[in-house]
Design a protein around this motif. Structure first.
Motif, PDB file in Angstrom:
ATOM      1  N   PRO A 147      56.772   4.267  50.157  1.00  0.00           N
ATOM      2  CA  PRO A 147      57.113   4.834  51.461  1.00  0.00           C
ATOM      3  C   PRO A 147      55.887   5.340  52.224  1.00  0.00           C
ATOM      4  O   PRO A 147      55.816   5.208  53.452  1.00  0.00           O
ATOM      5  N   ALA A 148      54.920   5.887  51.499  1.00  0.00           N
ATOM      6  CA  ALA A 148      53.689   6.350  52.156  1.00  0.00           C
ATOM      7  C   ALA A 148      52.945   5.170  52.766  1.00  0.00           C
ATOM      8  O   ALA A 148      52.440   5.251  53.900  1.00  0.00           O
ATOM      9  N   ALA A 149      52.871   4.073  52.028  1.00  0.00           N
ATOM     10  CA  ALA A 149      52.196   2.885  52.548  1.00  0.00           C
ATOM     11  C   ALA A 149      52.945   2.315  53.749  1.00  0.00           C
ATOM     12  O   ALA A 149      52.325   1.862  54.721  1.00  0.00           O
ATOM     13  N   THR A 150      54.275   2.348  53.698  1.00  0.00           N
ATOM     14  CA  THR A 150      55.078   1.842  54.807  1.00  0.00           C
ATOM     15  C   THR A 150      54.859   2.681  56.057  1.00  0.00           C
ATOM     16  O   THR A 150      54.744   2.153  57.172  1.00  0.00           O
ATOM     17  N   ALA A 151      54.769   3.993  55.885  1.00  0.00           N
ATOM     18  CA  ALA A 151      54.493   4.876  57.017  1.00  0.00           C
ATOM     19  C   ALA A 151      53.112   4.591  57.608  1.00  0.00           C
ATOM     20  O   ALA A 151      52.930   4.578  58.836  1.00  0.00           O
ATOM     21  N   MET A 152      52.131   4.351  56.741  1.00  0.00           N
ATOM     22  CA  MET A 152      50.787   4.033  57.212  1.00  0.00           C
ATOM     23  C   MET A 152      50.777   2.735  58.014  1.00  0.00           C
ATOM     24  O   MET A 152      50.043   2.594  58.997  1.00  0.00           O
ATOM     25  N   ALA A 153      51.618   1.784  57.599  1.00  0.00           N
ATOM     26  CA  ALA A 153      51.655   0.484  58.268  1.00  0.00           C
ATOM     27  C   ALA A 153      52.226   0.568  59.675  1.00  0.00           C
ATOM     28  O   ALA A 153      51.952  -0.307  60.514  1.00  0.00           O
ATOM     29  N   ALA A 154      53.013   1.604  59.957  1.00  0.00           N
ATOM     30  CA  ALA A 154      53.698   1.693  61.251  1.00  0.00           C
ATOM     31  C   ALA A 154      52.722   1.658  62.428  1.00  0.00           C
ATOM     32  O   ALA A 154      53.032   1.091  63.481  1.00  0.00           O
ATOM     33  N   ASP A 155      51.560   2.242  62.263  1.00  0.00           N
ATOM     34  CA  ASP A 155      50.578   2.262  63.353  1.00  0.00           C
ATOM     35  C   ASP A 155      49.651   1.059  63.355  1.00  0.00           C
ATOM     36  O   ASP A 155      48.880   0.866  64.295  1.00  0.00           O
ATOM     37  N   ARG A 156      49.726   0.236  62.295  1.00  0.00           N
ATOM     38  CA  ARG A 156      48.722  -0.797  62.118  1.00  0.00           C
ATOM     39  C   ARG A 156      49.259  -2.225  62.165  1.00  0.00           C
ATOM     40  O   ARG A 156      48.542  -3.139  62.553  1.00  0.00           O
ATOM     41  N   ILE A 157      50.498  -2.409  61.739  1.00  0.00           N
ATOM     42  CA  ILE A 157      51.006  -3.766  61.562  1.00  0.00           C
ATOM     43  C   ILE A 157      51.111  -4.488  62.908  1.00  0.00           C
ATOM     44  O   ILE A 157      51.685  -3.964  63.867  1.00  0.00           O
ATOM     45  N   PRO A 158      50.544  -5.688  63.021  1.00  0.00           N
ATOM     46  CA  PRO A 158      50.570  -6.404  64.304  1.00  0.00           C
ATOM     47  C   PRO A 158      51.986  -6.850  64.683  1.00  0.00           C
ATOM     48  O   PRO A 158      52.828  -7.089  63.812  1.00  0.00           O
ATOM     49  N   VAL A 159      52.208  -6.975  65.957  1.00  0.00           N
ATOM     50  CA  VAL A 159      53.509  -7.431  66.444  1.00  0.00           C
ATOM     51  C   VAL A 159      53.828  -8.825  65.900  1.00  0.00           C
ATOM     52  O   VAL A 159      54.971  -9.112  65.529  1.00  0.00           O
ATOM     53  N   ALA A 160      52.820  -9.680  65.816  1.00  0.00           N
ATOM     54  CA  ALA A 160      53.038 -11.038  65.297  1.00  0.00           C
ATOM     55  C   ALA A 160      53.539 -11.003  63.850  1.00  0.00           C
ATOM     56  O   ALA A 160      54.378 -11.820  63.456  1.00  0.00           O
ATOM     57  N   GLU A 161      53.039 -10.052  63.078  1.00  0.00           N
ATOM     58  CA  GLU A 161      53.495  -9.917  61.679  1.00  0.00           C
ATOM     59  C   GLU A 161      54.931  -9.413  61.636  1.00  0.00           C
ATOM     60  O   GLU A 161      55.740  -9.871  60.828  1.00  0.00           O
ATOM     61  N   LEU A 162      55.269  -8.483  62.516  1.00  0.00           N
ATOM     62  CA  LEU A 162      56.653  -7.998  62.597  1.00  0.00           C
ATOM     63  C   LEU A 162      57.596  -9.131  62.987  1.00  0.00           C
ATOM     64  O   LEU A 162      58.701  -9.259  62.434  1.00  0.00           O
ATOM     65  N   ASP A 163      57.152  -9.960  63.910  1.00  0.00           N
ATOM     66  CA  ASP A 163      57.976 -11.099  64.329  1.00  0.00           C
ATOM     67  C   ASP A 163      58.195 -12.064  63.171  1.00  0.00           C
ATOM     68  O   ASP A 163      59.301 -12.593  62.983  1.00  0.00           O
TER      69      ASP A 163
END
Length: 223
Positions: free
Chosen positions: A102-118
């Protein structure tokens, strides 16, 4: 064995002190053994042991080198070790995942690119509403691996990658036996993805915790 341990410690000291740096080639066996006050046999055993845990790289016909000492490379040994887990320790692996992921997931919220989310969204869509359990578990591993990688911490990513293996069978077992486990998993993945799209780290942390804790709680109740 004590002699081999001494040889390992001496080589380790050379690396830690900077006498040997990442990428450096070790001196010839005879020279190194004499310089460290070791027998050639104990030196060979130490080199063999350190190569198994990716500290040294033995290149046939070329020599022995210090590896890059990259955390991801060194933590590959963790994956090897955890393969020897007992079934009754799977809950403990899940508990560690519940603390770290969960800590890593929270850290990813500010970093993960939109293309990766897509792309993660497309993969969820491709599974459909009723995927086969092994397919879902394989996608589950990939889903979390890509999110954790986006957190930007290679040590955390490698640790979680190594810890995921022992829990795979438990997740398949849950998917086959617990009512609506597949539907809940898909819903939780979409909730995590939604929180990441909103750049809401705390919501992403909360949903990741719920996601892992649900497997952990189910497993505790069945053991």
């Amino acid at each position: 064995m004590a002699v081999t341990d001494e040889a390992i410690e001496k080589i380790k000291s050379m690396i830690v002190s900077g006498a040997l740096r990442p990428g450096d080639r070790l001196p010839k066996e005879s020279e190194l053994a004499a310089g460290l006050g070791l027998s050639r046999n104990s030196l060979r055993e130490a080199v063999r042991a350190l190569s198994l845990i990716r500290i040294l790289d033995v290149r046939q016909g070329d020599g022995t080198y210090v590896t890059s000492l990259d955390p991801q490379l060194l933590l590959e040994a963790l994956s090897f070790v955890v393969d020897f887990h007992r079934d009754d320790t799977v809950v403990e692996f899940l508990a560690v995942r519940r603390i770290l992921e969960p800590a890593a997931t929270a850290m990813a919220a500010d970093r993960i690119p939109v293309a990766e989310l897509d792309e993660l969204g497309r993969q969820l869509d491709a599974l459909g509403p009723h995927p086969a359990v092994p397919d879902l578990v394989a996608r589950d591993l990939e889903f979390h691996r890509r999110i954790v990688a986006a957190a930007g911490n290679s040590v955390l990513c490698s640790l979680l990658d190594g810890l995921s293996g022992p829990t795979t069978r438990a997740r398949v077992w849950r998917g086959l036996t617990q009512q609506d486990a597949v539907g809940r998993t898909l819903a939780e993945h979409r909730a995590i993805l939604g929180a990441l799209r909103d750049r809401d780290g705390e919501a992403a942390r909360a949903w990741a915790t719920v996601h892992i804790a649900s497997v952990e709680q189910w497993l505790r109740s069945t053991l």
